[in-house]
Write an enzyme that holds these catalytic residues in place. Structure first.
Site, PDB file in Angstrom:
ATOM      1  N   HIS B  12      11.244   9.852   1.667  1.00 12.27           N
ATOM      2  CA  HIS B  12      11.391  11.254   1.270  1.00 12.27           C
ATOM      3  C   HIS B  12      10.030  11.954   1.076  1.00 12.27           C
ATOM      4  CE1 HIS B  12      11.702   9.495  -3.068  1.00 12.27           C
ATOM      5  NE2 HIS B  12      10.443   9.798  -2.812  1.00 12.27           N
ATOM      6  N   HIS B  59      10.345  13.465  -9.242  1.00  5.91           N
ATOM      7  CA  HIS B  59       8.877  13.424  -9.237  1.00  5.91           C
ATOM      8  C   HIS B  59       8.281  14.439 -10.198  1.00  5.91           C
ATOM      9  CE1 HIS B  59      10.226  11.734  -5.448  1.00  5.91           C
ATOM     10  NE2 HIS B  59       9.053  11.176  -5.271  1.00  5.91           N
ATOM     11  N   HIS B 192       4.079   2.124  -0.107  1.00  5.82           N
ATOM     12  CA  HIS B 192       2.998   3.104  -0.164  1.00  5.82           C
ATOM     13  C   HIS B 192       2.394   3.131  -1.562  1.00  5.82           C
ATOM     14  CE1 HIS B 192       6.418   5.557  -1.558  1.00  5.82           C
ATOM     15  NE2 HIS B 192       5.650   6.596  -1.835  1.00  5.82           N
ATOM     16  N   GLU B 239       9.843   2.658  -5.274  1.00  2.00           N
ATOM     17  CA  GLU B 239      11.028   3.487  -4.967  1.00  2.00           C
ATOM     18  C   GLU B 239      12.089   2.717  -4.182  1.00  2.00           C
ATOM     19  OE1 GLU B 239       8.609   7.760  -4.807  1.00  2.00           O
ATOM     20  OE2 GLU B 239       9.122   6.753  -2.944  1.00  2.00           O
TER      21      GLU B 239
END
Lengths: 126, 278
Positions: B12, B59, B192, B239
């Site tokens: 995302h 977030h 990431h 995530e």
């Protein structure tokens, strides 16, 4: 129980959340356009209004992601601060790892050699 | 009774939203990523859901560190979005399914998952971008139930807890009276890391292991602590917990319909994987 540190990887724990609260709250406020304007109009006064520490304010002034993280900043909230200056994640990554943005992008792209294996269901040895 | 028709799990990354707004789908950097969604949409055309249960992490749009729920379930009739501070394009409010939200809440609390319930909730790019990838032409023709997982502030929920939470949601859906077709949309990851001296870390080996295990051996991932997941997938690679919740919702054995793993998108090893129950 403290976990073994992961090199080059700050983990945002309760301790960081406590230490970085004012800094992260300031960054969170930048969700709203009027707050971004207030920040840009008078950065120091705006940071003071959140009770930020001298360390946090210095890190903001220096635009140093490394110093912001050390002062308790969380990447997800700091992204809103970075966004004001139109810095993307490659700019920030390059800044923290001491390479040029092009070198940072090249390092990311080099991982693309594993795409085919992963898509074929293989687990490449990296 | 309601039925889970399958799951789509996808990255995302906010940059995807900007690429959509700038119509960069054919740009050489973006094409391999966006092309991966063509077969996803073909699958969706054959498997049209009424409701999408979106498992994601906020977030810092709806939740801040003042109140940080480990698991939160939206129970609103409508969910807005905002520009999140950096000017990400916003989308029209998304329709909720309040009755299904409460059925899930009742089911999971009965199973001892004491969730936070949200009758007002903003959803961020982790919800809006994946929906745009599935329905690029306009507002998605579905209602949503957003389920937020804390992947921001440690301690994070364990992978084992995430899988069990998903399974509990799956049971609540299966026991829900109306005959709805439910799609699970899990978002985030894969590997990431944005911050620190290891910024730019990507780990195709662990990503491949996760993609393979998610099909029919998600228990394998419950052997990792969240600290180990951070080490192997990067800080924000945690995530993948959202994907584990999502896999739990799809009960039993699955078949992998497709996957597209593509590095790099921004700093991320992007991936989309479609599973359907067998």
């Amino acid at each position: 129980m403290a976990e073994k540190p992961i090199p080059g990887t700050p983990v945002f724990t309760g301790e960081s959340a406590k230490k970085g609260y004012a800094l992260n709250k300031m960054c969170y406020s930048l969700n709203e356009a009027k707050n971004r304007e207030a920040f840009l109009a008078n950065e120091d006064a705006y940071c003071d209004s959140f009770g930020m520490t001298e360390e946090q304010k210095a890190a903001i002034r220096a635009r140093s992601v490394e110093a912001l993280i050390a002062a308790g900043g969380n990447a997800y909230y700091l992204a809103k601060f970075a966004g004001i200056f139109h810095l993307n994640m490659q700019d920030i990554g390059a800044q923290q790892t001491g390479v040029s943005v092009d070198e940072f992008k090249a390092k990311l792209k080099a991982y693309a050699r594993f795409n085919d294996d992963v898509n074929a269901g293989k687990v490449p040895h990296v | 009774m309601s039925k889970v028709i399958g799951s789509v799990s996808t990255s995302h990354v906010p940059a995807i939203g900007n690429a959509i707004a700038k119509r960069l789908q054919q740009d050489p950097y973006w094409k391999p990523f966006f092309d991966g969604f063509i077969p996803v949409r073909e699958w969706l055309a054959r498997n049209t859901p009424d409701v999408v249960v979106v498992v994601y992490n906020d977030h810092g749009l709806n939740f801040f560190l003042d109140k940080m729920p480990t698991f939160a379930i939206g129970a609103a009739a409508s969910y807005g979005s905002e520009d999140e501070g950096w000017g990400i394009p916003t989308v029209p409010p998304l329709a909720g399914d309040v009755d299904l939200s409460w059925a899930i809440i009742e089911g999971v609390v009965k199973d001892e998952f004491d969730v936070t319930t949200c009758q007002e909730m903003l959803v961020d790019h982790a919800v809006t971008i994946p929906l745009q990838l599935l329905w690029p032409a306009g507002p998605p023709p579905v209602r949503i139930v957003p389920i937020a997982v804390n992947t921001v502030q440690h301690p994070l929920p364990s992978a084992a807890r995430c899988l069990k939470f998903g399974q509990s949601i799956g049971r609540a859906i299966a026991a829900y009276g109306p005959a709805l077709k439910i799609l699970v949309l899990s978002t985030g990851g894969l590997s990431h890391q944005l911050e620190g001296g290891r910024a730019g870390f990507i780990n195709p080996e662990f990503d491949a292991l996760c993609l393979n295990a998610l099909i029919n051996d998600p228990e394998k991932l419950t052997g990792y602590t969240t600290h180990q997941i951070v080490e192997l997938a990067g800080s924000q690679g945690s995530e993948v917990l959202n994907w584990i919740v999502g896999r739990g919702i799809v009960q039993g054995e699955t078949r992998e319909v497709l996957r597209n793993y593509h590095i790099p998108i921004s700093n991320t090893a992007s991936a989309v994987q479609v599973l359907e129950p067998v």
